[in-house]
Design a protein around this motif. Structure first.
Motif, PDB file in Angstrom:
ATOM      1  N   VAL A  49       0.234 -19.125 -22.035  1.00 43.53           N
ATOM      2  CA  VAL A  49       1.121 -18.073 -21.530  1.00 43.53           C
ATOM      3  C   VAL A  49       2.226 -17.773 -22.532  1.00 43.53           C
ATOM      4  O   VAL A  49       2.684 -16.632 -22.652  1.00 43.53           O
ATOM      5  N   LEU A  50       2.665 -18.784 -23.285  1.00 39.69           N
ATOM      6  CA  LEU A  50       3.749 -18.600 -24.252  1.00 39.69           C
ATOM      7  C   LEU A  50       3.353 -17.696 -25.412  1.00 39.69           C
ATOM      8  O   LEU A  50       4.223 -17.149 -26.096  1.00 39.69           O
ATOM      9  N   TYR A  51       2.062 -17.530 -25.644  1.00 41.05           N
ATOM     10  CA  TYR A  51       1.571 -16.674 -26.724  1.00 41.05           C
ATOM     11  C   TYR A  51       1.320 -15.242 -26.263  1.00 41.05           C
ATOM     12  O   TYR A  51       0.894 -14.406 -27.057  1.00 41.05           O
ATOM     13  N   GLN A  52       1.571 -14.966 -25.001  1.00 42.66           N
ATOM     14  CA  GLN A  52       1.418 -13.626 -24.457  1.00 42.66           C
ATOM     15  C   GLN A  52       2.743 -12.868 -24.534  1.00 42.66           C
ATOM     16  O   GLN A  52       3.806 -13.481 -24.698  1.00 42.66           O
ATOM     17  N   PRO A  53       2.732 -11.535 -24.408  1.00 39.51           N
ATOM     18  CA  PRO A  53       3.992 -10.772 -24.481  1.00 39.51           C
ATOM     19  C   PRO A  53       4.940 -11.110 -23.328  1.00 39.51           C
ATOM     20  O   PRO A  53       4.513 -11.246 -22.183  1.00 39.51           O
ATOM     21  N   TRP A  54       6.233 -11.240 -23.673  1.00 40.49           N
ATOM     22  CA  TRP A  54       7.292 -11.460 -22.695  1.00 40.49           C
ATOM     23  C   TRP A  54       8.352 -10.380 -22.890  1.00 40.49           C
ATOM     24  O   TRP A  54       8.627  -9.953 -24.015  1.00 40.49           O
ATOM     25  N   TRP A  55       8.985  -9.978 -21.799  1.00 44.19           N
ATOM     26  CA  TRP A  55      10.066  -9.001 -21.885  1.00 44.19           C
ATOM     27  C   TRP A  55      11.380  -9.699 -22.260  1.00 44.19           C
ATOM     28  O   TRP A  55      11.717 -10.756 -21.727  1.00 44.19           O
ATOM     29  N   HIS A  56      12.100  -9.092 -23.207  1.00 43.26           N
ATOM     30  CA  HIS A  56      13.397  -9.583 -23.662  1.00 43.26           C
ATOM     31  C   HIS A  56      14.440  -8.483 -23.509  1.00 43.26           C
ATOM     32  O   HIS A  56      14.101  -7.300 -23.451  1.00 43.26           O
ATOM     33  N   ASP A  57      15.699  -8.881 -23.464  1.00 42.72           N
ATOM     34  CA  ASP A  57      16.817  -7.962 -23.276  1.00 42.72           C
ATOM     35  C   ASP A  57      17.685  -7.936 -24.527  1.00 42.72           C
ATOM     36  O   ASP A  57      18.165  -8.984 -24.971  1.00 42.72           O
ATOM     37  N   ARG A  58      17.880  -6.767 -25.111  1.00 43.96           N
ATOM     38  CA  ARG A  58      18.788  -6.648 -26.261  1.00 43.96           C
ATOM     39  C   ARG A  58      20.255  -6.609 -25.809  1.00 43.96           C
ATOM     40  O   ARG A  58      21.160  -6.766 -26.616  1.00 43.96           O
ATOM     41  N   ARG A  59      20.472  -6.334 -24.530  1.00 36.84           N
ATOM     42  CA  ARG A  59      21.814  -6.193 -23.955  1.00 36.84           C
ATOM     43  C   ARG A  59      22.629  -5.122 -24.671  1.00 36.84           C
ATOM     44  O   ARG A  59      23.814  -5.298 -24.966  1.00 36.84           O
ATOM     45  N   THR A  60      21.963  -4.016 -24.962  1.00 30.18           N
ATOM     46  CA  THR A  60      22.632  -2.879 -25.588  1.00 30.18           C
ATOM     47  C   THR A  60      22.935  -1.782 -24.582  1.00 30.18           C
ATOM     48  O   THR A  60      23.513  -0.751 -24.944  1.00 30.18           O
ATOM     49  N   GLY A  71      15.923  -4.594 -16.025  1.00 36.63           N
ATOM     50  CA  GLY A  71      15.373  -3.338 -16.519  1.00 36.63           C
ATOM     51  C   GLY A  71      14.398  -2.704 -15.544  1.00 36.63           C
ATOM     52  O   GLY A  71      13.509  -3.376 -15.011  1.00 36.63           O
ATOM     53  N   ALA A  72      14.543  -1.406 -15.335  1.00 37.07           N
ATOM     54  CA  ALA A  72      13.657  -0.705 -14.404  1.00 37.07           C
ATOM     55  C   ALA A  72      12.208  -0.727 -14.870  1.00 37.07           C
ATOM     56  O   ALA A  72      11.285  -0.651 -14.049  1.00 37.07           O
ATOM     57  N   CYS A  73      12.002  -0.847 -16.182  1.00 34.10           N
ATOM     58  CA  CYS A  73      10.648  -0.826 -16.734  1.00 34.10           C
ATOM     59  C   CYS A  73      10.025  -2.212 -16.815  1.00 34.10           C
ATOM     60  O   CYS A  73       8.865  -2.350 -17.222  1.00 34.10           O
ATOM     61  N   VAL A  74      10.771  -3.248 -16.441  1.00 32.65           N
ATOM     62  CA  VAL A  74      10.329  -4.630 -16.636  1.00 32.65           C
ATOM     63  C   VAL A  74       9.709  -5.177 -15.349  1.00 32.65           C
ATOM     64  O   VAL A  74      10.366  -5.174 -14.298  1.00 32.65           O
ATOM     65  N   PRO A  75       8.469  -5.637 -15.403  1.00 31.25           N
ATOM     66  CA  PRO A  75       7.841  -6.205 -14.201  1.00 31.25           C
ATOM     67  C   PRO A  75       8.419  -7.576 -13.874  1.00 31.25           C
ATOM     68  O   PRO A  75       8.969  -8.243 -14.755  1.00 31.25           O
ATOM     69  N   PRO A  76       8.327  -8.011 -12.629  1.00 26.33           N
ATOM     70  CA  PRO A  76       8.826  -9.344 -12.276  1.00 26.33           C
ATOM     71  C   PRO A  76       7.994 -10.430 -12.955  1.00 26.33           C
ATOM     72  O   PRO A  76       6.851 -10.205 -13.367  1.00 26.33           O
ATOM     73  N   PHE A  77       8.581 -11.620 -13.097  1.00 23.56           N
ATOM     74  CA  PHE A  77       7.856 -12.741 -13.677  1.00 23.56           C
ATOM     75  C   PHE A  77       6.610 -13.048 -12.851  1.00 23.56           C
ATOM     76  O   PHE A  77       6.611 -12.944 -11.620  1.00 23.56           O
ATOM     77  N   THR A  78       5.581 -13.463 -13.559  1.00 22.22           N
ATOM     78  CA  THR A  78       4.418 -13.999 -12.864  1.00 22.22           C
ATOM     79  C   THR A  78       4.706 -15.460 -12.514  1.00 22.22           C
ATOM     80  O   THR A  78       5.582 -16.088 -13.116  1.00 22.22           O
ATOM     81  N   PRO A  79       3.985 -16.031 -11.540  1.00 20.89           N
ATOM     82  CA  PRO A  79       4.188 -17.454 -11.250  1.00 20.89           C
ATOM     83  C   PRO A  79       3.996 -18.338 -12.472  1.00 20.89           C
ATOM     84  O   PRO A  79       4.720 -19.327 -12.652  1.00 20.89           O
ATOM     85  N   ALA A  80       3.032 -17.988 -13.338  1.00 21.84           N
ATOM     86  CA  ALA A  80       2.797 -18.786 -14.551  1.00 21.84           C
ATOM     87  C   ALA A  80       3.984 -18.693 -15.501  1.00 21.84           C
ATOM     88  O   ALA A  80       4.358 -19.682 -16.142  1.00 21.84           O
ATOM     89  N   GLN A  81       4.605 -17.521 -15.618  1.00 23.79           N
ATOM     90  CA  GLN A  81       5.771 -17.380 -16.479  1.00 23.79           C
ATOM     91  C   GLN A  81       6.956 -18.184 -15.947  1.00 23.79           C
ATOM     92  O   GLN A  81       7.659 -18.840 -16.715  1.00 23.79           O
ATOM     93  N   GLU A  82       7.173 -18.131 -14.642  1.00 21.80           N
ATOM     94  CA  GLU A  82       8.235 -18.925 -14.035  1.00 21.80           C
ATOM     95  C   GLU A  82       8.033 -20.408 -14.327  1.00 21.80           C
ATOM     96  O   GLU A  82       8.966 -21.126 -14.703  1.00 21.80           O
ATOM     97  N   GLU A  83       6.799 -20.868 -14.160  1.00 22.49           N
ATOM     98  CA  GLU A  83       6.508 -22.284 -14.371  1.00 22.49           C
ATOM     99  C   GLU A  83       6.653 -22.659 -15.837  1.00 22.49           C
ATOM    100  O   GLU A  83       7.147 -23.752 -16.166  1.00 22.49           O
ATOM    101  N   ALA A  84       6.229 -21.759 -16.737  1.00 18.10           N
ATOM    102  CA  ALA A  84       6.326 -22.034 -18.170  1.00 18.10           C
ATOM    103  C   ALA A  84       7.791 -22.142 -18.602  1.00 18.10           C
ATOM    104  O   ALA A  84       8.158 -23.043 -19.374  1.00 18.10           O
ATOM    105  N   MET A  85       8.648 -21.268 -18.108  1.00 20.04           N
ATOM    106  CA  MET A  85      10.061 -21.331 -18.458  1.00 20.04           C
ATOM    107  C   MET A  85      10.713 -22.590 -17.891  1.00 20.04           C
ATOM    108  O   MET A  85      11.510 -23.244 -18.576  1.00 20.04           O
ATOM    109  N   ASP A  86      10.371 -22.934 -16.670  1.00 14.82           N
ATOM    110  CA  ASP A  86      10.921 -24.163 -16.090  1.00 14.82           C
ATOM    111  C   ASP A  86      10.538 -25.376 -16.931  1.00 14.82           C
ATOM    112  O   ASP A  86      11.364 -26.280 -17.153  1.00 14.82           O
TER     113      ASP A  86
END
Length: 307
Positions: A184-195, A231-246
């Motif tokens: 999952v870590l090698y897949q695209p993730w959404w990031h925030d530039r905070r601009t 972000g309005a264009c950003v989908p919610p985390f998947t369960p796998a993404q939540e678990e990977a970040m934890d």
């Protein structure tokens, strides 16, 4: 892709090097005097290695660079004589020292050569607040350039501890224990530039990317990944993404992996963002403005050098 363990430089355990001095460089009186002499001799606003000669310390800094890009990925220089310099002279010293390690990369909207890290009272929950503007805890993260350097002018009254962890070691532990999450870590993730709040503030990038010639580069920042959810264009985390970040957060904060250092006046920390994540504990400042925590941050390009 199938994630595999990455061998080579950059993998270490905090528990194994905590009592070692191999990652520390203590400046002697000759080195400190060279820094002061070089600062006083600077005449131009643009500072590079040629404008900041360090006959004795320069070769030491080049060895630091070799350790950053081909060794453990971090180093701590102690004894920069910040107490003998004005704030502007400290800026010159930081730029001059860093120029012997890599090329300065501009930061922020104004393309500044360095950033002042201090609590400005900014609210960390606001979408455009940057990590260097508040006193709250920072999750383990990497900055967006090859190398980040921090020169401590003054520590906080309490807290503000810096911690580093080998992202290669954390990556390999994820591969060994949860290969499904490693992929999952090698897949695209959404990031925030905070601009801002528009779509340009959000972009996708994998956390882990294979490096040319072998190895892996880890670009992680839980605070900015989580804030991308606004972000309005950003989908919610998947369960796998939540678990990977934890899992990443838990391993990074594990005393087996992490190394904590209390940056004091005159300490200059260098980190390779490809193989090291860093964090900071929350801190409390002195009430007097002139005593409050103050660091200088520099971003460097390791492929070039200010020569």
């Amino acid at each position: 892709m199938v994630a595999v363990e990455m061998l080579g430089s950059g993998e270490w355990l905090g528990a194994e090097i905590r009592d070692s001095d191999a990652w520390k460089v203590v400046l002697d009186e000759r080195h400190r005097q060279e820094v002061l002499d070089a600062v006083r001799a600077v005449e131009a606003d643009e500072i590079d290695r040629n404008a900041f000669p360090l006959p004795a310390l320069g070769p030491v800094l080049r060895r630091v660079r070799d350790e950053l890009v081909g060794g453990r990925g971090f180093a701590l220089i102690q004894g920069v004589p910040v107490g003998a310099m004005s704030e502007r002279q400290c800026e010159i010293a930081a730029l001059g020292l860093a120029g012997h390690v890599g090329a300065i990369v501009p930061q922020g909207p104004g393309g500044e050569p360095l950033m002042h890290v201090r609590d400005t009272g900014a609210d960390p929950s606001r979408g455009q607040t940057r990590s260097y503007q508040h006193s709250g805890r920072l999750g383990y993260h990497s900055d967006p350039t090859d190398i980040v350097a921090l020169l401590c002018l003054r520590p906080a009254k309490s807290g503000g501890l810096s911690a580093v962890v080998s992202s290669v070691a954390v990556h390999n532990e994820v591969v060994r224990t949860r290969p499904d999450l490693a992929e999952v870590l090698y897949q695209p993730w959404w990031h925030d530039r905070r601009t801002g709040d528009g779509p340009d503030s959000f972009y996708t990038k994998p956390i882990c990317t294979p490096r040319a010639g072998g190895g892996v580069s880890i670009a992680y920042g839980p605070d900015y990944i989580r804030s991308a959810q606004r972000g309005a264009c950003v989908p919610p985390f998947t369960p796998a993404q939540e678990e990977a970040m934890d899992l990443l957060d838990r391993l990074s904060d594990d005393s087996r992996f992490a190394l904590t250092m209390d940056l004091r006046e005159g300490d200059m920390q260098f980190l390779d963002n490809h193989v090291v994540l860093h964090s900071r504990t929350a801190y409390e400042d002195h009430p007097e403005p002139e005593r409050r925590r103050h660091l200088l941050r520099l971003w460097l390009d390791a492929a070039r050098s200010d020569r």
